[in-house]
Design a protein around this motif. Structure first.
Motif, PDB file in Angstrom:
ATOM      1  N   ASP A 111       0.819  -1.211   0.000  1.00 31.46           N
ATOM      2  CA  ASP A 111       0.000   0.000   0.000  1.00 31.46           C
ATOM      3  C   ASP A 111       0.852   1.260   0.000  1.00 31.46           C
ATOM      4  O   ASP A 111       0.479   2.274  -0.617  1.00 31.46           O
ATOM      5  N   CYS A 114       1.938   1.753  -3.611  1.00 33.35           N
ATOM      6  CA  CYS A 114       0.822   2.210  -4.439  1.00 33.35           C
ATOM      7  C   CYS A 114       0.492   3.672  -4.151  1.00 33.35           C
ATOM      8  O   CYS A 114       0.188   4.445  -5.070  1.00 33.35           O
ATOM      9  N   LYS A 115       0.538   4.061  -2.893  1.00 31.56           N
ATOM     10  CA  LYS A 115       0.187   5.423  -2.509  1.00 31.56           C
ATOM     11  C   LYS A 115       1.183   6.437  -3.043  1.00 31.56           C
ATOM     12  O   LYS A 115       0.796   7.551  -3.432  1.00 31.56           O
ATOM     13  N   TYR A 118       2.722   6.715  -8.828  1.00 29.06           N
ATOM     14  CA  TYR A 118       1.566   6.741  -9.724  1.00 29.06           C
ATOM     15  C   TYR A 118       1.554   5.550 -10.675  1.00 29.06           C
ATOM     16  O   TYR A 118       0.494   4.956 -10.928  1.00 29.06           O
ATOM     17  N   ARG A 121       0.337   2.414  -8.997  1.00 26.36           N
ATOM     18  CA  ARG A 121      -1.097   2.524  -8.762  1.00 26.36           C
ATOM     19  C   ARG A 121      -1.892   2.321 -10.050  1.00 26.36           C
ATOM     20  O   ARG A 121      -3.038   1.866 -10.030  1.00 26.36           O
ATOM     21  N   THR A 206      -4.972  -1.226  -5.609  1.00 24.27           N
ATOM     22  CA  THR A 206      -4.054  -0.087  -5.749  1.00 24.27           C
ATOM     23  C   THR A 206      -4.645   1.260  -5.327  1.00 24.27           C
ATOM     24  O   THR A 206      -3.900   2.201  -5.087  1.00 24.27           O
ATOM     25  N   PHE A 208      -6.468   3.237  -7.323  1.00 25.89           N
ATOM     26  CA  PHE A 208      -6.518   4.120  -8.491  1.00 25.89           C
ATOM     27  C   PHE A 208      -7.805   4.940  -8.449  1.00 25.89           C
ATOM     28  O   PHE A 208      -8.905   4.394  -8.468  1.00 25.89           O
ATOM     29  N   ASP A 212      -6.639  10.147 -10.498  1.00 30.10           N
ATOM     30  CA  ASP A 212      -5.657   9.373 -11.272  1.00 30.10           C
ATOM     31  C   ASP A 212      -6.173   9.115 -12.677  1.00 30.10           C
ATOM     32  O   ASP A 212      -5.415   9.173 -13.651  1.00 30.10           O
TER      33      ASP A 212
END
Length: 297
Positions: A111, A114-115, A118, A121, A206, A208, A212
């Motif tokens: 996580d 992913c955070k 980009y 994610r 993810t 997203f 995004d």
């Protein structure tokens, strides 16, 4: 689970063209433009387009929080992987013990990546590198996936001979005043790429988000604008056709939506040399009411 993730499934079609350039050279064929040997249709890999999307995001966001790029030039993957370990207070040498104490550590590491990145994610990433390091941030399947691009019609790559007056060595300079070189071009080609966005993966894996997604559309439309070079000639995204489902899992098979997009050479045009030589139509009768269509570009 990510509450801010997108709620709708999407498919999309990108139409882009090249004029007098090499859109994606094949290193196994002397950097000639990639083609399907059976049909002579031009090919561009998904990796090529993802690189351009990453480069655009990196250019406009300039490594701002949450929008950094994981796969980039001159940055070892382990350097980025180690950031997650440092942020969570995990020592690489004692990672096994740390995971015994915290059963959710793998998820927390994933996580974090992913955070902060980009492209993870968006496209996902393989973050398991065991060759010289114990760092392991897991594997993430991204919600956004691209297929290979193919040209609408066969392309005919040309080999252009060029000369230069800059001689490489002193010895050569005594013998000659110019040197010869070659470059490959496609005189003109209109390419089609098909893509998928899974809201289910965005919610579960993810995070997203709608922001995004807006950035992705912006990056696709402008991915060649920050990537111009003499080798690639004139490249431009001409049309982005977006299919939005009214649910997370979707309301129609992707292939039926893609089949509804028809790209044909205009009547009377013998050899296409511009986007205006083609017509683009979407068969709305083949699109269910639960899917909306947006055309950008």
């Amino acid at each position: 689970m990510f509450e801010n993730a997108i709620k709708n499934r999407y498919e999309f079609v990108i139409l882009f063209d090249v004029e007098n350039g090499n859109p994606n050279g094949d290193p196994d064929a002397g950097n000639m433009p990639r083609i399907d040997p059976e049909t002579n249709l031009g090919i561009i890999t998904d990796v090529c387009l993802k690189r351009k999307i990453r480069n655009y995001v990196e250019t406009v966001k300039e490594d701002s929080t949450g929008y950094r790029i994981y796969i980039k030039d001159n940055i070892p993957l382990n350097r980025s992987d180690n950031e997650a370990y440092t942020a969570l207070g995990v020592d690489e040498k004692n990672v096994k013990d740390a995971k015994k104490k915290d059963a959710d550590l793998d998820v927390k590491i994933r996580d974090f990546m992913c955070k902060n990145f980009y492209d993870i994610r968006t496209f996902g990433a393989v973050m398991t590198t065991f060759v010289k390091s114990a760092l392991n941030c897991g594997q993430v399947r991204g919600p956004v996936q691209l297929g290979f691009s193919r040209s609408i019609e066969p392309v005919v790559p040309q080999e252009i001979t060029i000369t230069r007056v800059a001689i490489t060595t002193e010895a050569d300079a005594e013998k000659k005043g110019t040197e010869m070189g070659r470059k490959y071009i496609v005189p003109y080609g209109l390419y089609r790429c098909e893509g998928y966005i899974s809201a289910n993966l965005a919610r579960k894996t993810t995070g997203f988000s709608e922001d995004d997604l807006a950035l992705l559309w912006e990056a696709i439309l402008n991915m060649f604008e920050t990537d111009h070079s003499a080798a690639r000639g004139n490249m431009a995204v001409r049309q982005l056709i977006i299919f939005k489902h009214d649910s997370e899992l979707g309301c129609a098979p992707a292939h039926k939506l893609f089949d509804a997009v028809k790209v044909e050479r205009r009547f009377g045009v013998e050899v296409a040399r511009s986007f205006n030589d083609y017509t683009v139509n979407v068969d709305e009768a083949a699109i269910p009411d639960s899917v909306s269509v947006t055309m950008m570009g």
